[in-house]
Design an enzyme around this catalytic site. Structure first.
Site, short mmCIF file in Angstrom:
data_model
loop_
_atom_site.label_atom_id
_atom_site.label_comp_id
_atom_site.label_asym_id
_atom_site.label_seq_id
_atom_site.Cartn_x
_atom_site.Cartn_y
_atom_site.Cartn_z
N ARG A 1 0.96 -1.09 -0.10
CA ARG A 1 -0.02 0.11 -0.14
C ARG A 1 0.93 1.03 -0.04
NH1 ARG A 1 -5.48 1.41 3.54
NH2 ARG A 1 -5.88 0.10 1.56
N CYS B 1 -16.20 1.36 0.13
CA CYS B 1 -15.12 0.85 0.39
C CYS B 1 -14.49 0.98 1.77
CB CYS B 1 -13.95 1.25 -0.49
SG CYS B 1 -13.51 2.89 -0.24
N1 CP Z 1 -10.99 -0.28 2.07
C1 CP Z 1 -9.85 -0.12 2.44
O1 CP Z 1 -8.74 -0.46 2.05
O2 CP Z 1 -9.71 -0.08 3.73
P1 CP Z 1 -8.54 0.14 4.70
O3 CP Z 1 -8.09 1.47 4.21
O4 CP Z 1 -8.98 0.12 6.14
O5 CP Z 1 -7.55 -0.97 4.40
N1 NVA Z 2 -9.73 6.48 -1.82
C1 NVA Z 2 -9.67 6.45 -0.35
C2 NVA Z 2 -9.90 4.87 -0.30
C3 NVA Z 2 -9.39 4.34 1.09
C4 NVA Z 2 -9.76 2.76 1.14
C5 NVA Z 2 -8.02 6.56 0.00
O1 NVA Z 2 -7.17 6.55 -1.07
O2 NVA Z 2 -7.69 7.18 1.14
#
Ligand code: CP
Ligand code: NVA
Length: 310
Positions: A108, A270
């Protein structure tokens, strides 16, 4: 058509063919059943997944970590603050070295280029756990949820209201690949990027679906089977929060704005969500909402991805 995902990276929804999306969804449904009935499914016995996080996470971290464990493997949480990458070690060295220890990497990150570079220098599969451009794991879980509730994807209309962000981009690509019509309603200046829309439209044309981007929530909501929204300020955009609150006025998913949607529409988010901003409490906590099934499916869909690529 037989598909083989072994050894492949998942950086974008566009890395997948329609057949591969359905293979992941079938595998996810199968693994969910096994988990529910208590049937052991150690498909990745003895394998390790490194999980690099440059940003916060609840769902992604916990679902990947428990997922790899349920598959008989082991997950290592690697915060970028603790890795040498946080002190300037090149991504290329990090990827080369980590892939000598690990069987898979989930990352991430802020910039899409970071997952591209990780994949370039890693000899094990790299899975995008969210970047500024896409969030493919989320969309696979969303599609699993839609399949469970609507029994199909093709021909449905998905309405996305809000920011043309990473989640929106992956939805655009995913819908196009599976023949779902997608309509995105964003305020002026916050629409998804033109090249993303163009790619999605080209893809949708091949599968007989449509991609629409509008500034009218009413237009987008008309006839929706699935209504989706996400936060107005994503991670990394905290400083724009106040500006965005103003810009997105009128773009809330609430009962009034969703009057034109089908009576039995399902609501997806999400998460994390901000009640009273992008969605009203009456919708997110109401009868249309399937957000917790959706969040649960992160586990099953990602187990399927790991089992297939690792
Ligand atoms: N939806 C999602 O990716 O949640 P987190 O940021 O909690 O991982
Ligand atoms: N668009 C949001 C999604 C979080 C899961 C972000 O990037 O923070």
């Amino acid at each position: 058509m037989a598909v083989n995902l072994k050894g492949r990276d998942l950086l974008s929804m566009l890395d997948l063919s329609t057949e591969e999306i359905y293979q992941i969804l079938d595998t996810a449904a199968n693994l969910k059943m096994k988990q529910y009935t208590g049937e052991q499914h150690h498909l990745l016995k003895g394998k390790t997944l490194g999980m690099i996080f440059e940003k916060s996470s609840t769902r992604t971290r916990v679902s990947f970590e428990t997922g790899i464990y349920q598959l008989g493997g082991y997950g290592l949480f690697l915060s970028s603050n603790d890795l040498q990458i946080g002190r300037g070690e090149p991504v290329s060295d990090t990827a080369s070295v980590l892939s000598r220890y690990l069987d898979g990497i989930m990352a991430r990150v802020y910039k899409h280029q970071t997952v591209v570079d990780l994949a370039k220098y890693s000899r094990v599969p790299v899975i995008n756990g969210l970047c500024d451009y896409e969030h493919p794991c989320q969309i696979l879980a969303d599609f699993q949820t839609i399949m469970e509730k609507k029994r199909k994807l093709e021909g449905l209309k998905l309405t996305y209201v809000g920011d043309g962000n990473n989640v929106c981009n992956s939805l655009l690509f995913g819908c196009a690949l599976t023949g779902m019509h997608i309509s995105v309603a964003s305020p002026k200046g916050y629409e998804p990027a033109k090249d993303v829309v163009k790619k999605a439209q080209e893809c949708a044309a091949r599968f007989g679906s449509s991609v629409e981007v509008t500034n009218s929530v009413e237009k987008a909501a008309k006839g929706a089977d699935v209504v989706y929204t996400d936060v107005w300020a994503s991670m990394g955009q905290e400083k724009e929060q106040q500006l965005r609150l103003k810009a997105f006025e009128g773009f809330q998913v609430n009962a009034k704005n969703m009057k034109g949607a089908k009576e039995d529409y399902i609501f997806l988010h999400c998460l994390p969500a901000h009640r009273g901003e992008e969605v009203s409490a009456e919708v997110i906590d109401g009868p249309h909402s399937v957000i917790y099934d959706e969040a649960e499916n992160r586990l099953h869909a990602q187990k399927a991805v790991m089992a297939l690529v690792m």
